[in-house]
Structure formats: C-alpha cells, structure tokens
Design a protein around this motif. Structure first.
Motif, PDB file in Angstrom:
ATOM      1  N   ALA A   5       0.839  -1.198   0.000  1.00 33.12           N
ATOM      2  CA  ALA A   5       0.000   0.000   0.000  1.00 33.12           C
ATOM      3  C   ALA A   5       0.875   1.249   0.000  1.00 33.12           C
ATOM      4  O   ALA A   5       0.585   2.223  -0.712  1.00 33.12           O
ATOM      5  N   ARG A  53       2.236   1.701  -3.504  1.00 34.36           N
ATOM      6  CA  ARG A  53       1.191   2.178  -4.424  1.00 34.36           C
ATOM      7  C   ARG A  53       0.869   3.641  -4.143  1.00 34.36           C
ATOM      8  O   ARG A  53       0.614   4.419  -5.069  1.00 34.36           O
ATOM      9  N   PHE A  54       0.858   4.010  -2.871  1.00 36.06           N
ATOM     10  CA  PHE A  54       0.588   5.410  -2.510  1.00 36.06           C
ATOM     11  C   PHE A  54       1.623   6.306  -3.152  1.00 36.06           C
ATOM     12  O   PHE A  54       1.298   7.321  -3.797  1.00 36.06           O
ATOM     13  N   TRP A  55       2.921   5.963  -3.019  1.00 40.18           N
ATOM     14  CA  TRP A  55       3.966   6.823  -3.555  1.00 40.18           C
ATOM     15  C   TRP A  55       4.019   6.796  -5.069  1.00 40.18           C
ATOM     16  O   TRP A  55       4.329   7.804  -5.704  1.00 40.18           O
ATOM     17  N   ARG A  65       1.363   6.570  -6.947  1.00 36.10           N
ATOM     18  CA  ARG A  65       0.288   7.507  -7.310  1.00 36.10           C
ATOM     19  C   ARG A  65       0.722   8.938  -7.077  1.00 36.10           C
ATOM     20  O   ARG A  65       0.408   9.828  -7.858  1.00 36.10           O
ATOM     21  N   PHE A  66       1.456   9.165  -5.988  1.00 35.16           N
ATOM     22  CA  PHE A  66       1.936  10.504  -5.677  1.00 35.16           C
ATOM     23  C   PHE A  66       2.831  11.022  -6.816  1.00 35.16           C
ATOM     24  O   PHE A  66       2.699  12.169  -7.265  1.00 35.16           O
ATOM     25  N   GLU A 111       0.401  11.499  -9.967  1.00 34.96           N
ATOM     26  CA  GLU A 111      -0.693  12.467  -9.859  1.00 34.96           C
ATOM     27  C   GLU A 111      -0.285  13.809  -9.283  1.00 34.96           C
ATOM     28  O   GLU A 111      -0.975  14.803  -9.491  1.00 34.96           O
ATOM     29  N   LYS A 112       0.833  13.858  -8.552  1.00 37.93           N
ATOM     30  CA  LYS A 112       1.272  15.127  -7.971  1.00 37.93           C
ATOM     31  C   LYS A 112       2.593  15.615  -8.558  1.00 37.93           C
ATOM     32  O   LYS A 112       2.701  16.737  -9.053  1.00 37.93           O
ATOM     33  N   LEU A 158       8.651  16.089  -0.588  1.00 40.44           N
ATOM     34  CA  LEU A 158       7.926  14.970   0.027  1.00 40.44           C
ATOM     35  C   LEU A 158       8.504  13.647  -0.465  1.00 40.44           C
ATOM     36  O   LEU A 158       8.663  12.702   0.305  1.00 40.44           O
TER      37      LEU A 158
END
Lengths: 233, 217
Positions: free
Chosen positions: B92, B95-97, B99-100, B103-104, B131
């Motif tokens: 998780a 996957r979070f990073w 997406r980061f 998307e960011k 970040l």
C-alpha cells in the motif's frame, strides 16, 4: 483481530468506497468523522503528506488514497473478492478504475461549476465519456463486476447517488435513460444492493451540501477578472 | 513456450520504458514494436481502442493498457524479481507513492514548462519533490536495496527526462542543493545494470527535447 479505524467525511464518495469494501467483507471498524475545516491531530498524523480523507488505520498503521486503500482491503481480507481472479480480467478492472480517474475528473470539474450554456456543453462531454464506460466496460452486464458488484462498481459508485444531487444542483441532467440506458439501469441496480442501500449519506443533507458547494464555486468564478470562458478547473 | 509477450511503445516515452524495465528486471522475453504516434498502427488502435496510446502489452493475445496497470500485471504474472513487496501494508505504501509521483509530482513538473507564473510553479514542484525526498530517506532505492515499483514509476524523475528538460528550458527543479538524496538516487537509477539498458539513447533524447522546448538559455 487488530483494530480498524476509518477517518472520513460524511458527504465524501471516496470515503464511502472504503465503507462499502469493509462492509462487503464483514470487517468491523470504527468510523471517525473529520471536520475538514479544522483537521484533527489524528488526520494530520496519519496522512501528513496529503492531509485528506479517507484514511484507513489498521493495527496502528495508516493507509491513504481510496484506491490504494481498496487494494489493501482486498489483499488483507480476501473473503468476498472485489477484483477478478484472472490476471487479465483484473488488469481490465484496474484499467477502468484509472479511466474514471483520468477521463472523468477534468470533465466533472468543468461540469459541476458550469453556468448558463456551459452546462449543456459540459453535460454532453460527460455523456460522451460515460458512453464509452457504458459500451466497453459495463456492456450487457448487470454490474461492472458481473452478476455481483466488484471494485469497479464501488469506484464508480459516486455516479449512482452523489451524482443525482450534483445534477440537481447544476440543473442539467447527464445520466438520461434515453442516452445512457444501461448506465441508468446500473444506477438503480447498484442502489438496491443491500450493503450499498444501508450505507449512503442522507439524501436531503447531501443535496443541500452540493447546492452550497456549487454556489461557492460559481461565485468564486464571477470574481475572476478575466472573461467567463476562463477555465476554472 | 507459446506465451508470446509483445510491447507497443515509443522510444522516448518514460511510460513505455517503465514496462521494458519491469520485463527486463524479471528476465521476460518480449517482442518490441515501435509506434509512430503521428501514424498509429492498426494493431495499436485494435489493442487500445479507448485511449489509442502506448504502452500496450500483449500477453497470450490479450492486451493491457496503462503503464501502472501493466506493471501490476507483470508483477503478478512473472514472480522473479518482485517489484512490489509481499507485505500488504508495504504494498500500500508503494502504491501510494507511485500515485503521488504520477498524480502530484509529474503534473507539477510539467506545469513548470508551461505556467505563466513560473516561480510559483517551480515552488509547487519543489514541494512535491521534497515529500518524495523525505520518503526516500537513506534508502538506496524506493524499493530498498534494489529497484522496485516506485523507482520504475518515477523513471521520468530518475532517468534523463527531467534532467534534460530542466537544462533545456532553464529550470532549477531537481538540484543537488535542494534534493541531495533524490539526486543520489537518480545516479544509482541510471547506473543500475538493468535500468541503464532500458533508458533511451541520451543524445537522441536531448535532441528531441531541444526541438520540443526550443533552446532557451
């Protein structure tokens, strides 16, 4: 069993994705309502990067981003699977989830604060994108997941309930049964699924919330110094 | 083995290079087809009718599109050299990073090349890189001791794409002063035995960006 907590915000369709996934898998959890205008120390501690809800906290460890949380839930509690077993079918499900995120989001951002004739134009663009989803993802199936709901249904769940309130606030309908017959049928079928039906925000409250939100967005646009075709997204 | 793997890509695209990295790290044989995006092949239009974009992976005759979706499929299908960790919480986090980054970071970086208020755009891009730098901490790669899912998804940043664009456009984005760890990671990334075989030819990429962005100093 390790404690499961969910930090949420009552009108958020993203939060409800997580609620539905947990309930479908019969996972007990504590729900904590966040005041996003006054973010709690808990939220800032558990999602320091994005400071948003939903956040799932399992055994003290935090997971943020609804799509990431859904995959975590699927892997941690494999009962009642939400993704297909076949790797190619699974990849297709993930493809359509990504499609919703990339294609629908900018159109939605144009549609929701649209005024005057822009509304019809934005609604038409929305319908074009939804037609692709209806034809190529839903097809003749009852649900995106087939006979029963799956992760794609959960992710598109916003369209089945929240969107009606948004359409009413905007004043121009998108999911017309004459234009999107199968998607329209899916909306009704989805809302009848017992876990979904029993876990939805109050309709009246939600409508009032979106009307207020839209008013704020529309008035923010009219204070811009540039002409009205300035992109507000 | 009869389990043909084909990849439709474009030589300069960080998205199709990601897929090549994953296949090569796992030692998967594949046939590569270079697409001309100005003149898309019938096969591409057949295999990705929704987006008509690359990369598209074809395995056992079935197509998969969207690079992050393809990476997950590859990781589940070929078990050697796992890209994602085994533990669900670590997966998780990865996957979070990923997406980061998608998307960011990447939109913020691209925005610097088109924004009217460049100073503000650069500040916002720096915030996302900070970040990312904090997440890397003292690890050699985001994946730990070796390349993982997040490293591959961040190929635009780690590879030559960002370096070339920032040099040509005259932007100070990924600098040693501000992001020492990310810069170190970037060097490890481009020098990794497998990754370096998967990067586009340097001169060709630089020339491509110079044409695309003009040679403003």
């Amino acid at each position: 069993m390790e404690e499961v907590k969910l930090l949420g915000f009552w009108p958020s369709p993203f939060v409800y994705r997580v609620i539905w996934a947990l309930k479908l898998k019969d996972v007990q959890f504590d729900y904590i309502e966040e005041d996003l205008s006054n973010k709690s120390e808990l939220l800032l501690r558990y999602n320091p990067v994005l400071k948003k809800v939903p956040v799932l906290i399992h055994g003290g460890k935090a997971i943020a981003e609804s799509l990431v949380i859904l995959e975590y839930i699927e892997e941690t509690w494999p009962q009642n699977p939400l993704l297909p077993k076949d790797p190619h079918e699974k990849a297709l499900a993930r493809f359509w989830i990504q499609f919703g995120l990339e294609k629908m989001r900018p159109i939605h951002q144009a549609y929701f604060p649209a005024i005057g004739e822009e509304r019809e134009k934005a609604a038409k663009q929305y319908q074009e994108v939804l037609k692709i989803v209806e034809d190529q993802c839903l097809g003749d199936q009852r649900f995106f997941g087939g006979e029963t709901i799956g992760m794609v249904d959960i992710v598109y769940g916003m369209l089945a309930y929240w969107f009606e309130c948004m359409e009413e606030a905007v004043g121009v309908k998108v999911i017309e049964p004459s234009i999107l017959p199968r998607l329209h049928a899916w909306v009704n079928n989805f809302k009848q699924v017992s876990v979904i039906k029993d876990n939805l925000p109050h309709h009246g409250k939600l409508l009032a919330y979106y009307k207020t939100l839209r008013e704020k967005l529309v008035s923010a646009r009219s204070t811009l110094p540039t002409p009205s075709n300035h992109d507000a997204s | 083995m009869g389990e043909e793997v084909k990849l439709f890509g474009v030589w300069g695209s960080p998205f199709s290079r990601r897929v090549e990295m994953a296949l090569k790290l796992k030692g998967v044989e594949y046939e590569y087809f270079e697409e001309d995006l100005q003149n898309k092949s019938d096969l591409l239009l057949k295999y990705n009718p929704v987006h008509k974009k690359i990369p598209v992976l074809l395995h056992k005759g079935k197509p998969i599109a969207e690079s992050a979706v393809i990476l997950e499929y590859i990781d589940e299908t070929w078990k050697g050299f796992p890209l994602l960790p085994k533990d669900p919480y670590q997966r998780a986090t990865a996957r979070f990073w990923a997406r980061f980054v998608e998307e960011k970071c990447m939109p913020a970086l691209f925005n610097c090349t088109v924004a009217e208020d460049r100073k503000k755009a650069v500040e916002e891009a720096h915030e996302t890189l900070k970040l990312l730098e904090n997440e890397l901490k003292d690890k050699k790669f985001f994946g730990g001791e070796d390349i993982g899912f997040v490293d591959i998804v961040a190929d635009f940043i780690g590879g030559y794409w960002l370096r070339d664009i920032q040099e040509i456009v005259g932007l100070e984005l990924l600098t040693k002063e501000k992001f020492p760890k990310l810069c170190e990671w970037s060097d490890e990334f481009v020098n990794h035995a497998v990754i370096k075989e998967c990067l586009p030819p340097r001169d060709k990429l630089f020339a491509f960006f110079r044409t695309r962005f003009g040679s403003k100093s």
